[in-house]
Design an enzyme around this catalytic site. Structure first.
Site, PDB file in Angstrom:
ATOM      1  N   LYS A   6       4.696   4.949   4.824  1.00 18.24           N
ATOM      2  CA  LYS A   6       4.949   4.348   3.515  1.00 18.24           C
ATOM      3  C   LYS A   6       5.921   5.163   2.660  1.00 18.24           C
ATOM      4  CE  LYS A   6       0.525   1.873   3.276  1.00 18.24           C
ATOM      5  NZ  LYS A   6      -0.288   2.384   4.395  1.00 18.24           N
TER       6      LYS A   6
ATOM      7  N   LYS B 107       2.535  11.555   0.223  1.00 17.92           N
ATOM      8  CA  LYS B 107       1.769  10.516   0.923  1.00 17.92           C
ATOM      9  C   LYS B 107       0.902  11.089   2.035  1.00 17.92           C
ATOM     10  CE  LYS B 107       0.521   6.402   1.277  1.00 17.92           C
ATOM     11  NZ  LYS B 107      -0.775   7.043   1.565  1.00 17.92           N
TER      12      LYS B 107
ATOM     13  N   SER C 239      -0.093   6.236   7.693  1.00 17.06           N
ATOM     14  CA  SER C 239       0.417   5.721   6.411  1.00 17.06           C
ATOM     15  C   SER C 239       1.522   6.566   5.789  1.00 17.06           C
ATOM     16  CB  SER C 239      -0.735   5.573   5.406  1.00 17.06           C
ATOM     17  OG  SER C 239      -1.456   4.396   5.676  1.00 17.06           O
TER      18      SER C 239
ATOM     19  N   SER D  85      -2.757   3.795  -0.768  1.00 15.86           N
ATOM     20  CA  SER D  85      -2.240   3.553   0.577  1.00 15.86           C
ATOM     21  C   SER D  85      -2.539   2.141   1.066  1.00 15.86           C
ATOM     22  CB  SER D  85      -2.814   4.583   1.553  1.00 15.86           C
ATOM     23  OG  SER D  85      -1.994   4.685   2.693  1.00 15.86           O
TER      24      SER D  85
END
Length: 381
Positions: free
Chosen positions: A63, A223, A60, A120
């Site tokens: 992202k 993130k 993730s 997320s």
């Protein structure tokens, strides 16, 4: 003869070391993560790297790029945070971490971005991608195009969420570049620093997956990501004063290790280096006389903030030398170079920054000249 050759080699090595000397980066960290990097956000200087260009699945952390394209769409006016996005069947079908969007459900860009940054959410990522580009496929094309523009050479995105997919990869260096671009958008920190929140009028709770927000001084992003293939990944950033560092780790064996190793890298950065702002965007550094123009003077301004990265305690050695044209002749356009600021570390020139005109100046006509004569007469009398 042999002694002369040896002496020459030693002298050459010494000279080469001196002329190529730069801020040394750490090389003695015993990290368990497969790859890692520490980058100064303001200058892009790399202070530590381990397998920094190795192509790995980012989970993730993908992202980071998704959020960058969302912020660029917001800042350009293409979309607004209040826009309502209708959930497609494709977004609904996303697996992994999600906020369980229903087909046809409407949610604002603000809540979707919040869900991506904090929770997320894969379904929210795809919903935003479709809203911005029309389809996830088109959005992924934009992701890869933007990555190349930023200098990310070891990146190939296949989706907007980071879910496992063949040939979906990037590197810690590339993610640091993308993260560096993302943090230029000040509006993103509203989402990155939000620890506990909710969507659907409080009915669905969100908790930020970035535990550094609770544990690390100055941490304000970015993130996390994890899959069985990618293991545990993190792009982290922290700011103290003018100094901001970005630490990225891929392939940590467990969640706690990624936070510990990112913290270790950030600790090294803050303990040994500092960023000094040497030029301020929009500041007037002098005025220049305009010949044959409708105005007599223009301001010489800097177009952007400029920073230098220094070892702790060396900021006192930084000096400025401002050089501005005595005059320019109209017409003048905004952005025309009319001077420079040279930044020195002691006697060494380390950066040259252009100063430009902050306005357009047309060539004067007869009425402008008459007004100047009249104004001059009034001032004298």
């Amino acid at each position: 003869m042999l002694k002369k050759i040896v002496s020459f080699i030693l002298i050459f090595t010494l000279i080469y070391t001196i002329i190529t000397e730069d801020i040394a980066y750490a090389d003695n960290f015993d990290l368990k993560s497969k790859s890692a990097i520490l980058m100064d956000a303001n200058t892009g200087k790399v202070l530590y790297e381990k397998n920094s260009h190795e192509e790995l699945p980012p989970a993730s952390v993908t992202k980071v790029m998704t959020m960058l394209l969302v912020m660029e769409a917001l800042d350009s006016g293409k979309i607004k945070t209040t826009d309502k996005v209708v959930t497609s069947e494709h977004a609904f079908d996303m697996g992994g971490t999600q906020i369980y969007l229903e087909i046809g459900e409407e949610m604002t860009v603000d809540d979707l971005l919040k869900s991506v940054a904090m929770n997320s959410a894969n379904d929210a990522s795809v919903a935003l991608a479709e809203y911005i580009s029309g389809s996830e496929e088109k959005f992924v094309e934009e992701m890869n195009k933007r990555a190349k523009e930023l200098g990310a050479k070891n990146t190939n995105f296949k989706n907007a969420s980071g879910l496992p997919e063949k040939d979906h990869y990037t590197s810690v260096y590339d993610i640091a570049l993308i993260s560096r671009e993302l943090v230029k958008h000040k509006g993103i920190f509203k989402y990155l620093t939000d620890k506990i929140d909710s969507v659907r009028n409080g009915k669905f709770s969100l908790a930020n997956t970035n535990k550094l927000l609770w544990r690390y001084q100055g941490a304000d992003g970015i993130k996390t990501g994890s899959t069985s293939e990618a293991l545990y990944c993190l792009s982290a950033t922290a700011k103290r004063g003018d100094t901001r560092f970005i630490a990225v780790v891929f392939g940590a064996p467990d969640s706690n290790t990624r936070f510990k190793e990112a913290s270790k890298l950030l600790d090294y950065g803050f303990a040994n280096f500092e960023t000094k702002k040497v030029v301020e965007a929009g500041k007037t550094y002098g005025t220049v006389k305009v010949l044959k123009g409708e105005k007599d003077y223009i301001n010489a301004v800097a177009n952007s903030d400029e920073y230098v990265l220094l070892k702790k305690g060396e900021a006192k050695n930084i000096k400025q030398e401002i050089s501005i044209n005595k005059y320019v002749e109209a017409p003048i356009k905004v952005g025309a170079k009319i001077g420079t600021i040279k930044i020195y570390d002691g006697n060494n020139l380390i950066k040259t920054v252009p100063l430009t005109s902050n306005q357009n100046v047309k060539k004067s006509n007869i009425f402008d000249n008459l007004r100047k004569v009249y104004r001059s007469w009034i001032e004298k009398n």
